[in-house]
Design an enzyme around this catalytic site. Structure first.
Site, short mmCIF file in Angstrom:
data_model
loop_
_atom_site.label_atom_id
_atom_site.label_comp_id
_atom_site.label_asym_id
_atom_site.label_seq_id
_atom_site.Cartn_x
_atom_site.Cartn_y
_atom_site.Cartn_z
N GLY A 33 0.94 -1.25 0.03
CA GLY A 33 0.14 -0.08 0.03
C GLY A 33 0.68 1.28 0.16
CB ALA A 34 -0.07 4.81 0.35
CD GLN A 56 -13.90 6.66 -3.43
OE1 GLN A 56 -14.68 7.29 -4.41
NE2 GLN A 56 -14.19 5.88 -2.49
N GLY A 57 -10.93 10.54 -1.32
CA GLY A 57 -11.22 11.65 -0.84
C GLY A 57 -9.91 12.47 -0.82
N GLY A 58 -8.86 12.26 -0.50
CA GLY A 58 -7.83 13.03 -0.41
C GLY A 58 -6.85 13.01 0.51
NE ARG A 89 -13.78 9.45 8.09
CZ ARG A 89 -12.89 8.85 7.36
NH1 ARG A 89 -11.86 7.90 7.84
NH2 ARG A 89 -13.01 8.89 5.95
CB SER A 105 -5.20 7.05 6.51
OG SER A 105 -4.57 5.88 6.52
C1 FAD Z 1 -12.45 2.73 0.26
C2 FAD Z 1 -11.32 3.57 1.18
C3 FAD Z 1 -11.19 4.97 0.94
C4 FAD Z 1 -10.22 5.66 1.77
N1 FAD Z 1 -10.15 6.93 1.36
C5 FAD Z 1 -9.16 7.62 2.09
C6 FAD Z 1 -8.98 8.99 1.78
O1 FAD Z 1 -9.67 9.74 1.03
N2 FAD Z 1 -8.12 9.68 2.56
C7 FAD Z 1 -7.12 8.70 3.43
O2 FAD Z 1 -6.06 9.48 4.12
N3 FAD Z 1 -7.29 7.60 3.68
C8 FAD Z 1 -8.33 6.94 3.15
N4 FAD Z 1 -8.77 5.80 3.43
C9 FAD Z 1 -7.69 5.05 4.46
C10 FAD Z 1 -6.52 4.61 3.65
O3 FAD Z 1 -6.53 4.51 2.38
C11 FAD Z 1 -5.90 3.58 4.35
O4 FAD Z 1 -6.04 3.47 5.87
C12 FAD Z 1 -4.23 3.62 4.07
O5 FAD Z 1 -4.16 3.64 2.57
C13 FAD Z 1 -3.58 2.21 4.52
O6 FAD Z 1 -2.50 2.15 3.92
P1 FAD Z 1 -1.46 1.02 4.38
O7 FAD Z 1 -0.16 0.95 3.50
O8 FAD Z 1 -1.15 1.07 5.84
O9 FAD Z 1 -1.96 -0.27 4.11
P2 FAD Z 1 -3.03 -0.86 2.59
O10 FAD Z 1 -3.04 0.24 1.58
O11 FAD Z 1 -3.99 -1.60 3.14
O12 FAD Z 1 -1.82 -1.84 2.14
C14 FAD Z 1 -1.64 -3.25 3.14
C15 FAD Z 1 -0.70 -3.79 2.05
O13 FAD Z 1 -0.44 -5.08 2.79
C16 FAD Z 1 -0.59 -6.37 2.02
N5 FAD Z 1 -0.73 -7.37 3.15
C17 FAD Z 1 -1.57 -7.63 3.96
N6 FAD Z 1 -1.30 -8.71 4.72
C18 FAD Z 1 -0.31 -9.26 4.36
C19 FAD Z 1 0.65 -10.24 4.57
N7 FAD Z 1 0.15 -11.32 5.35
N8 FAD Z 1 1.75 -10.46 3.97
C20 FAD Z 1 2.11 -9.64 3.04
N9 FAD Z 1 1.54 -8.60 2.64
C21 FAD Z 1 0.27 -8.47 3.33
C22 FAD Z 1 -1.91 -6.04 1.26
O14 FAD Z 1 -1.85 -6.85 0.40
C23 FAD Z 1 -1.76 -4.65 0.85
O15 FAD Z 1 -0.63 -4.67 -0.16
C24 FAD Z 1 -9.47 4.93 2.58
C25 FAD Z 1 -9.70 3.35 2.80
C26 FAD Z 1 -10.68 2.81 2.09
C27 FAD Z 1 -10.74 1.50 2.08
#
Ligand code: FAD
Length: 397
Positions: free
Chosen positions: A11-12, A45-47, A269, A376
């Site tokens: 993810g990001a 999506q939002g930002g 929220r 986030s």
């Molecule tokens: C529909 C939606 C809209 C959102 N809109 C916004 C917004 O507008 N603004 C904002 O700030 N936030 C928003 N959020 C929240 C935000 O997008 C997420 O909280 C954030 O992007 C999480 O990023 P991350 O990198 O921590 O995890 P994620 O993006 O969830 O990535 C996790 C990664 O870990 C991998 N993974 C999981 N388990 C394992 C494992 N056992 N072994 C190896 N890899 C694994 C997954 O496959 C994935 O690639 C939104 C969330 C959703 C669901």
């Protein structure tokens, strides 16, 4: 081979960590459970928030985060988050993200819980734009990529880590001096267990948090899960869709069955989600054609120009399902969305275990028990960058 830095998750936060570790000179590996594109981040999506408005500042941003968290956020993490927000935005721009602009500056929206206009957007596909840019930079780097590698075990081994993954071809074992956990939250699995809808993608199952806890890492606020106030409730194809909060930022309001406003649509929220649940419980909600509880989100109040710039994807999806949100209000109800808590980290994203880092939704503290929207993606970039850099430095010794 022993990697200097092994990142878990694409993810990001994971991509930001991998890119920044690579730029700090580390030999980087990235393991991820599905394809590199599969993540919640790509669905966002939002930002993303950053204090750029003339009447705003990182201090005001920090005060909003702290108030929205009901004073439960870690002040040091909040200070890092908000003071580095502008530079994280410039970093993303340098990597190729083109934020929406107007009148010579960024197009900024005010999101729930914020006292200023602070939300930068890339239309309504901000997460897609950020992950695409980070992914392309990482894929062009010498870093190794292991898709379809789900982490199943993590063990210390002589000052480094042994990482065990399940792959399509069986078990694979990798070694790394430092590990960055960026595997997101658990709301998909949690919603399934509760028989509820979730906005999350199917990889959000939380096993990496459990693995870290088993290895001895500390966590906080793990019980604090967040409902997105505006889950799509009808039509069926939109159930579980997170209606961007920018709808409310650009004028949509929540209405009950009598078409009366019953809450501040731009409140924090948890307050907005609770107000909807309470309104329905008091018998003032509406029912979707398939019998689900809901209230109205009056999206007809959004000016067409704002909708076309900031909500094109949402409009396309609803219109494809036969509903025009600019001509009629839409059904909405809160839906399980985000894990507020997570692994305890310090300002360098180090967990309580030597050589183990965490960033993004898997980490706790930055938002306390209630996150503001748009913070986030920001957390992913700010602490992802820090985690990658700190892990690379640690590996150098
Ligand atoms: C529909 C939606 C809209 C959102 N809109 C916004 C917004 O507008 N603004 C904002 O700030 N936030 C928003 N959020 C929240 C935000 O997008 C997420 O909280 C954030 O992007 C999480 O990023 P991350 O990198 O921590 O995890 P994620 O993006 O969830 O990535 C996790 C990664 O870990 C991998 N993974 C999981 N388990 C394992 C494992 N056992 N072994 C190896 N890899 C694994 C997954 O496959 C994935 O690639 C939104 C969330 C959703 C669901």
């Amino acid at each position: 081979m022993v990697f200097d830095v092994l990142v878990v998750g694409s993810g990001a936060s994971g991509l930001a960590a991998a890119v920044s570790a690579g730029r700090a000179g580390a030999r980087v590996g990235l393991v991820t459970k599905g394809s590199i594109q599969a993540s919640n981040s790509a669905k966002a999506q939002g930002g993303i928030q950053a204090a750029f408005a003339a009447d705003d500042s990182p201090e005001i941003h920090a005060a909003d985060v702290f108030a929205s968290s009901h004073e439960t956020a870690d002040p040091q993490l909040v200070e890092v988050l908000t003071s580095e927000a502008p530079s994280a935005i410039h970093w993303l721009e340098e990597l190729g993200v083109a934020f929406s602009r107007e009148n010579g500056g960024y197009r900024l929206a005010r999101c729930g819980g914020a006292t200023r206009r602070r939300l930068l957007q890339v239309g309504d596909r901000t997460g897609h734009a950020i992950t695409k840019a980070l992914r392309e930079v990482y894929e062009a780097s010498p870093g190794a990529l292991f898709e379809h590698h789900g982490l199943v075990a993590l063990e210390p081994a002589d000052g480094s880590w042994q990482v065990t993954c399940e792959t399509k071809d069986g078990i694979a074992t990798l070694a790394a001096t430092t590990v960055v956990l960026a595997a997101g939250g658990r709301c998909f699995a949690e919603a399934e267990a509760r028989g509820e809808l979730s906005t999350n993608h199917p990889g959000a199952t939380g096993e990496v948090t459990r693995i870290a806890l088993d290895a001895g890492a500390e966590a906080r606020d793990l019980d604090a899960l967040q409902y997105h106030p505006n889950g799509g409730a009808w039509p069926g194809t939109m159930q579980g869709y997170s209606i961007p909060e920018t709808t409310r930022a650009y004028g949509a309001v929540l209405l009950n069955a009598d078409r009366e406003e019953f809450t501040d649509s731009l409140g924090p929220r948890d307050a907005v989600a609770q107000a909807i649940v309470d309104e329905v419980a008091a018998g003032r909600g509406v029912e979707t054609p398939d019998g689900r509880p809901a209230v109205w989100l009056d999206t007809t109040r959004i000016p067409v120009g704002d909708a076309e710039i900031s909500l094109p994807y949402m409009l396309r999806r609803y219109r494809a399902a036969g509903i025009d949100p600019l001509a009629e209000p839409i059904y909405t109800y809160p839906v399980l969305h985000y894990q507020n808590g997570g692994l305890v980290i310090d300002t360098e994203a180090a967990t309580t275990l030597e050589g183990l880092y965490a960033c993004g939704e898997i980490a706790g503290g930055t938002h306390g028990r209630n996150r503001m929207m748009g913070n986030s993606l920001l957390e992913c970039c700010v602490f992802g960058r820090r985690a990658g850099r700190a892990a690379a430095e640690k590996a150098r010794g």
